[in-house]
Write a protein that holds these residues in place. Structure first.
Motif, PDB file in Angstrom:
ATOM      1  N   LEU A  68      15.830  57.537  29.760  1.00 20.30           N
ATOM      2  CA  LEU A  68      14.935  57.765  28.618  1.00 20.30           C
ATOM      3  C   LEU A  68      13.959  56.607  28.411  1.00 20.30           C
ATOM      4  CD1 LEU A  68      17.308  59.429  25.996  1.00 20.30           C
ATOM      5  CD2 LEU A  68      15.551  60.541  27.411  1.00 20.30           C
ATOM      6  N   SER A  69      14.408  55.392  28.626  1.00 17.23           N
ATOM      7  CA  SER A  69      13.522  54.230  28.452  1.00 17.23           C
ATOM      8  C   SER A  69      12.400  54.236  29.486  1.00 17.23           C
ATOM      9  CB  SER A  69      14.331  52.936  28.556  1.00 17.23           C
ATOM     10  OG  SER A  69      15.229  52.842  27.480  1.00 17.23           O
ATOM     11  N   LEU A  70      12.716  54.603  30.713  1.00 13.52           N
ATOM     12  CA  LEU A  70      11.687  54.704  31.746  1.00 13.52           C
ATOM     13  C   LEU A  70      10.705  55.822  31.413  1.00 13.52           C
ATOM     14  CD1 LEU A  70      13.945  54.167  34.858  1.00 13.52           C
ATOM     15  CD2 LEU A  70      12.087  52.645  34.107  1.00 13.52           C
ATOM     16  N   ARG A  71      11.227  56.926  30.950  1.00 16.29           N
ATOM     17  CA  ARG A  71      10.376  58.062  30.564  1.00 16.29           C
ATOM     18  C   ARG A  71       9.429  57.641  29.441  1.00 16.29           C
ATOM     19  NH1 ARG A  71      11.842  62.967  27.275  1.00 16.29           N
ATOM     20  NH2 ARG A  71      10.521  64.627  28.065  1.00 16.29           N
ATOM     21  N   ASP A  72       9.960  56.899  28.450  1.00 19.91           N
ATOM     22  CA  ASP A  72       9.113  56.405  27.354  1.00 19.91           C
ATOM     23  C   ASP A  72       8.044  55.446  27.870  1.00 19.91           C
ATOM     24  OD1 ASP A  72      10.557  57.900  25.532  1.00 19.91           O
ATOM     25  OD2 ASP A  72      11.564  56.173  24.614  1.00 19.91           O
ATOM     26  N   ALA A  73       8.358  54.711  28.943  1.00 20.16           N
ATOM     27  CA  ALA A  73       7.408  53.758  29.527  1.00 20.16           C
ATOM     28  C   ALA A  73       6.439  54.435  30.498  1.00 20.16           C
ATOM     29  CB  ALA A  73       8.170  52.633  30.236  1.00 20.16           C
ATOM     30  N   GLY A  74       6.572  55.751  30.682  1.00 24.41           N
ATOM     31  CA  GLY A  74       5.677  56.486  31.576  1.00 24.41           C
ATOM     32  C   GLY A  74       6.054  56.378  33.040  1.00 24.41           C
ATOM     33  N   GLU A 105      17.513  42.387  26.105  1.00 28.70           N
ATOM     34  CA  GLU A 105      16.427  41.537  25.601  1.00 28.70           C
ATOM     35  C   GLU A 105      15.087  42.002  26.166  1.00 28.70           C
ATOM     36  OE1 GLU A 105      17.133  37.407  26.312  1.00 28.70           O
ATOM     37  OE2 GLU A 105      19.188  37.524  25.576  1.00 28.70           O
ATOM     38  N   ALA A 106      14.052  41.893  25.357  1.00 33.36           N
ATOM     39  CA  ALA A 106      12.720  42.361  25.742  1.00 33.36           C
ATOM     40  C   ALA A 106      12.239  41.718  27.045  1.00 33.36           C
ATOM     41  CB  ALA A 106      11.723  42.105  24.620  1.00 33.36           C
ATOM     42  N   ALA A 107      12.517  40.437  27.240  1.00 38.05           N
ATOM     43  CA  ALA A 107      12.074  39.748  28.459  1.00 38.05           C
ATOM     44  C   ALA A 107      12.764  40.312  29.698  1.00 38.05           C
ATOM     45  CB  ALA A 107      12.338  38.248  28.346  1.00 38.05           C
ATOM     46  N   VAL A 108      14.031  40.669  29.569  1.00 36.57           N
ATOM     47  CA  VAL A 108      14.789  41.266  30.683  1.00 36.57           C
ATOM     48  C   VAL A 108      14.194  42.621  31.036  1.00 36.57           C
ATOM     49  CG1 VAL A 108      17.042  42.220  31.337  1.00 36.57           C
ATOM     50  CG2 VAL A 108      16.916  40.020  30.152  1.00 36.57           C
ATOM     51  N   TRP A 109      13.921  43.430  30.018  1.00 34.18           N
ATOM     52  CA  TRP A 109      13.336  44.751  30.236  1.00 34.18           C
ATOM     53  C   TRP A 109      11.958  44.642  30.886  1.00 34.18           C
ATOM     54  CZ3 TRP A 109      14.275  49.467  31.213  1.00 34.18           C
ATOM     55  CH2 TRP A 109      13.336  50.469  31.005  1.00 34.18           C
ATOM     56  N   GLN A 110      11.126  43.738  30.392  1.00 35.92           N
ATOM     57  CA  GLN A 110       9.780  43.595  30.939  1.00 35.92           C
ATOM     58  C   GLN A 110       9.814  43.115  32.388  1.00 35.92           C
ATOM     59  OE1 GLN A 110       6.934  44.761  29.461  1.00 35.92           O
ATOM     60  NE2 GLN A 110       6.271  44.457  31.559  1.00 35.92           N
ATOM     61  N   THR A 115       8.946  44.156  38.043  1.00 34.94           N
ATOM     62  CA  THR A 115       9.496  44.119  39.403  1.00 34.94           C
ATOM     63  C   THR A 115       9.404  45.493  40.053  1.00 34.94           C
ATOM     64  OG1 THR A 115      10.985  42.319  38.826  1.00 34.94           O
ATOM     65  CG2 THR A 115      11.559  43.601  40.786  1.00 34.94           C
ATOM     66  N   TYR A 116       9.755  46.531  39.308  1.00 39.07           N
ATOM     67  CA  TYR A 116       9.680  47.881  39.859  1.00 39.07           C
ATOM     68  C   TYR A 116       8.240  48.256  40.220  1.00 39.07           C
ATOM     69  CZ  TYR A 116       9.983  52.869  40.489  1.00 39.07           C
ATOM     70  OH  TYR A 116       9.884  54.134  41.015  1.00 39.07           O
ATOM     71  N   GLN A 117       7.305  47.939  39.342  1.00 31.71           N
ATOM     72  CA  GLN A 117       5.907  48.291  39.599  1.00 31.71           C
ATOM     73  C   GLN A 117       5.357  47.554  40.816  1.00 31.71           C
ATOM     74  OE1 GLN A 117       4.459  47.505  35.612  1.00 31.71           O
ATOM     75  NE2 GLN A 117       4.514  49.682  35.096  1.00 31.71           N
ATOM     76  N   ARG A 118       5.796  46.327  41.030  1.00 30.35           N
ATOM     77  CA  ARG A 118       5.321  45.533  42.177  1.00 30.35           C
ATOM     78  C   ARG A 118       6.011  45.894  43.482  1.00 30.35           C
ATOM     79  NH1 ARG A 118       5.243  39.592  39.409  1.00 30.35           N
ATOM     80  NH2 ARG A 118       3.401  39.942  38.132  1.00 30.35           N
ATOM     81  N   ARG A 119       7.327  46.099  43.425  1.00 28.27           N
ATOM     82  CA  ARG A 119       8.119  46.231  44.654  1.00 28.27           C
ATOM     83  C   ARG A 119       8.678  47.626  44.919  1.00 28.27           C
ATOM     84  NH1 ARG A 119      11.438  40.664  43.772  1.00 28.27           N
ATOM     85  NH2 ARG A 119       9.650  39.287  44.008  1.00 28.27           N
ATOM     86  N   GLY A 120       8.651  48.488  43.897  1.00 27.43           N
ATOM     87  CA  GLY A 120       9.211  49.823  44.071  1.00 27.43           C
ATOM     88  C   GLY A 120      10.729  49.848  44.009  1.00 27.43           C
ATOM     89  N   ARG A 121      11.316  48.742  43.567  1.00 26.04           N
ATOM     90  CA  ARG A 121      12.774  48.624  43.445  1.00 26.04           C
ATOM     91  C   ARG A 121      13.066  47.499  42.453  1.00 26.04           C
ATOM     92  NH1 ARG A 121      17.240  49.905  46.793  1.00 26.04           N
ATOM     93  NH2 ARG A 121      18.948  48.436  46.555  1.00 26.04           N
ATOM     94  N   ALA A 122      14.028  47.744  41.561  1.00 23.82           N
ATOM     95  CA  ALA A 122      14.395  46.713  40.586  1.00 23.82           C
ATOM     96  C   ALA A 122      15.828  46.959  40.127  1.00 23.82           C
ATOM     97  CB  ALA A 122      13.438  46.740  39.394  1.00 23.82           C
ATOM     98  N   ARG A 123      16.467  45.872  39.665  1.00 21.61           N
ATOM     99  CA  ARG A 123      17.841  45.929  39.145  1.00 21.61           C
ATOM    100  C   ARG A 123      17.853  45.453  37.694  1.00 21.61           C
ATOM    101  NH1 ARG A 123      18.323  44.026  44.254  1.00 21.61           N
ATOM    102  NH2 ARG A 123      19.805  45.088  45.608  1.00 21.61           N
ATOM    103  N   ILE A 124      18.766  46.070  36.932  1.00 22.57           N
ATOM    104  CA  ILE A 124      18.957  45.642  35.554  1.00 22.57           C
ATOM    105  C   ILE A 124      20.432  45.791  35.204  1.00 22.57           C
ATOM    106  CG2 ILE A 124      18.436  47.903  34.531  1.00 22.57           C
ATOM    107  CD1 ILE A 124      16.982  46.320  32.245  1.00 22.57           C
TER     108      ILE A 124
END
Length: 150
Positions: A68-74, A105-110, A115-124
């Protein structure tokens, strides 16, 4: 369709186990997700909630929060998988369980989004918990590392 109904459909269609568990999406408010797991389809031999069902609920509330958070972020072009998880069960769940996941935390989310937008892969890493319905005390604590990839 509102986010609660949408996620309910996605879970039951894409992860059929959630329908068998009778998992219900309760709320998506202020970037916090709550799911309900009834006892009856998830009961063990001690008349408490089965540990495997609790693990699934803890993983899926994090998965749903991220969806849902990704969907909200487009961002709708990625695949979410759980890579690693650690769980503890400090209390028994004796009735319905309520699974909770809140925004890190907002910094972790951002950093995750960037990272995902730059590399096409990210971990959280997301922290989730399950409480007995009607209580706010943690019966289950879960820390999961989720991966988003194209």
């Amino acid at each position: 369709m509102n986010p609660v109904e949408h996620l309910q459909q996605v879970l039951h269609h894409d992860i059929p186990l959630t329908a068998d568990m009778q998992m219900q999406v309760l709320s998506w408010e202020a970037h916090a997700l709550r799911l309900r797991l009834p006892l009856e389809p998830n009961v063990n031999h001690k008349n408490t909630m089965f540990g495997g069902s609790l693990y699934c609920g803890a993983v899926l509330v994090g998965w749903g929060w991220l969806y849902l958070s990704l969907r909200d972020a487009g961002i709708e072009d990625g695949h979410i998988v759980i890579q690693e998880g650690q769980i503890s069960y400090p209390q028994a769940v004796r009735g319905a369980g309520i699974a909770h996941c809140e925004m890190p935390e907002a910094a972790v989310w951002q950093r995750f989004i960037t990272t995902y937008q730059r590399r096409g892969r990210a971990r959280i890493t997301l922290q989730t918990r399950i409480s007995n319905e009607g209580s706010d005390e943690d019966a289950v604590r879960f820390s999961g590392q989720y991966v988003l990839h194209r």
